[in-house]
Design a protein around this motif. Structure first.
Motif, PDB file in Angstrom:
ATOM      1  N   ALA A  34     -19.718   3.180  12.839  1.00 58.83           N
ATOM      2  CA  ALA A  34     -19.365   2.573  14.354  1.00 58.83           C
ATOM      3  C   ALA A  34     -19.326   1.060  14.506  1.00 58.83           C
ATOM      4  O   ALA A  34     -20.290   0.419  13.887  1.00 58.83           O
ATOM      5  N   VAL A  35     -18.367   0.555  15.192  1.00 57.38           N
ATOM      6  CA  VAL A  35     -18.342  -0.863  15.282  1.00 57.38           C
ATOM      7  C   VAL A  35     -18.079  -1.164  16.780  1.00 57.38           C
ATOM      8  O   VAL A  35     -17.278  -0.440  17.485  1.00 57.38           O
ATOM      9  N   ILE A  36     -18.915  -1.962  17.146  1.00 57.71           N
ATOM     10  CA  ILE A  36     -18.165  -2.573  18.798  1.00 57.71           C
ATOM     11  C   ILE A  36     -17.850  -3.946  18.630  1.00 57.71           C
ATOM     12  O   ILE A  36     -18.564  -4.830  17.908  1.00 57.71           O
ATOM     13  N   ILE A  37     -16.619  -4.201  18.828  1.00 55.46           N
ATOM     14  CA  ILE A  37     -15.993  -5.552  18.558  1.00 55.46           C
ATOM     15  C   ILE A  37     -16.127  -6.053  20.303  1.00 55.46           C
ATOM     16  O   ILE A  37     -15.822  -5.498  21.411  1.00 55.46           O
ATOM     17  N   VAL A  58      -8.824   0.592  17.450  1.00 53.86           N
ATOM     18  CA  VAL A  58      -9.668   0.292  18.403  1.00 53.86           C
ATOM     19  C   VAL A  58      -9.622   1.071  19.524  1.00 53.86           C
ATOM     20  O   VAL A  58      -8.311   1.246  20.113  1.00 53.86           O
ATOM     21  N   HIS A  59     -10.616   1.423  20.220  1.00 54.27           N
ATOM     22  CA  HIS A  59     -10.649   2.168  21.683  1.00 54.27           C
ATOM     23  C   HIS A  59     -10.995   1.289  22.512  1.00 54.27           C
ATOM     24  O   HIS A  59     -12.185   0.883  22.259  1.00 54.27           O
ATOM     25  N   ALA A  99     -19.838   8.535  22.730  1.00 51.39           N
ATOM     26  CA  ALA A  99     -19.366   9.715  21.986  1.00 51.39           C
ATOM     27  C   ALA A  99     -18.433   8.969  20.852  1.00 51.39           C
ATOM     28  O   ALA A  99     -18.272   9.518  19.504  1.00 51.39           O
ATOM     29  N   LEU A 100     -17.649   8.048  21.225  1.00 51.94           N
ATOM     30  CA  LEU A 100     -16.676   7.384  20.213  1.00 51.94           C
ATOM     31  C   LEU A 100     -17.453   6.678  19.030  1.00 51.94           C
ATOM     32  O   LEU A 100     -17.261   6.808  17.929  1.00 51.94           O
ATOM     33  N   VAL A 106     -14.294   2.472  16.285  1.00 53.23           N
ATOM     34  CA  VAL A 106     -14.569   1.105  16.757  1.00 53.23           C
ATOM     35  C   VAL A 106     -14.123   1.017  18.231  1.00 53.23           C
ATOM     36  O   VAL A 106     -13.118   1.526  18.581  1.00 53.23           O
ATOM     37  N   LEU A 107     -15.019   0.542  19.044  1.00 51.96           N
ATOM     38  CA  LEU A 107     -15.061   0.321  20.231  1.00 51.96           C
ATOM     39  C   LEU A 107     -14.832  -1.025  20.711  1.00 51.96           C
ATOM     40  O   LEU A 107     -15.615  -1.841  20.153  1.00 51.96           O
TER      41      LEU A 107
END
Length: 193
Positions: A34-37, A58-59, A99-100, A106-107
């Motif tokens: 899991a990654v948050i950009i 990327v979502h 959930a993602l 990746v969010l």
């Protein structure tokens, strides 16, 4: 080939030469997990630019208005976007984002919530901090150094991941964590402007 992969390749072919996009720091984005950009927001083109420069799909949260027209809704959904009602705590959007991240995706977030009219970094909203605290995602700050002008160089800089373990352990507030994320984005902007 998925629609996302096809669209990404097409958009990359158009935008990269048009804005002479220069990318650095891609090595900071973990290849899995899991990654948050978290990026600054200066243009409607920010989402596609992060989408074509990040090596993983990327979502993005996208304003709810885009999902009101069936054709546009189908298009943005296939581009991994999901709706968020701005100006209020949208629980459904928060659940979707978590959930993602739980599924190791990746969010992509723009913590400012809306575009900066003058290009200066604004105060971030608590949503970015919420996702950082409620997940085990790696948070990668990103600076989009504009302006968007045809033929003029646009830089996309990914910074080193921020380890929020200490903040999670002491149950810091979402606002506090967002402030830390914004500081990292600001440092990248200063270093590359």
């Amino acid at each position: 080939m998925s629609f996302y992969t096809f669209a990404r390749a097409l958009v990359k072919q158009v935008l990269t030469p048009l804005y002479r996009i220069e990318v650095s720091g891609v090595e900071h984005i973990p290849k899995e997990g899991a990654v948050i950009i978290c990026a600054n927001h200066i243009s409607n083109l920010d989402s596609p630019v992060v989408g074509i420069t990040c090596p993983r799909p990327v979502h993005f949260m996208a304003k709810e208005e885009l999902f009101r027209t069936p054709i546009v809704k189908q298009l943005v959904s296939r581009l991994h976007a999901f709706p968020v009602r701005r100006g209020m705590g949208d629980r459904e959007a928060l659940r979707t984002g978590l959930a993602l991240l739980k599924e190791k995706h990746v969010l992509g977030l723009f913590p400012e919530g809306t575009r900066s009219k003058d290009g200066k970094l604004k105060k971030g909203l608590a949503g970015a901090g919420f996702f950082a605290l409620r997940s085990d995602a790696v948070v990668v700050p990103c600076a989009i150094v504009g302006p968007y002008r045809i033929g003029k160089k646009l830089k996309v800089v990914y910074g080193a991941p921020i380890d929020f373990t200490p903040w999670r352990e002491r149950k810091a507030s979402a606002d506090e964590v967002t402030a830390v994320i914004m500081e990292h984005i600001q440092k990248l902007l200063h270093a590359h402007q």
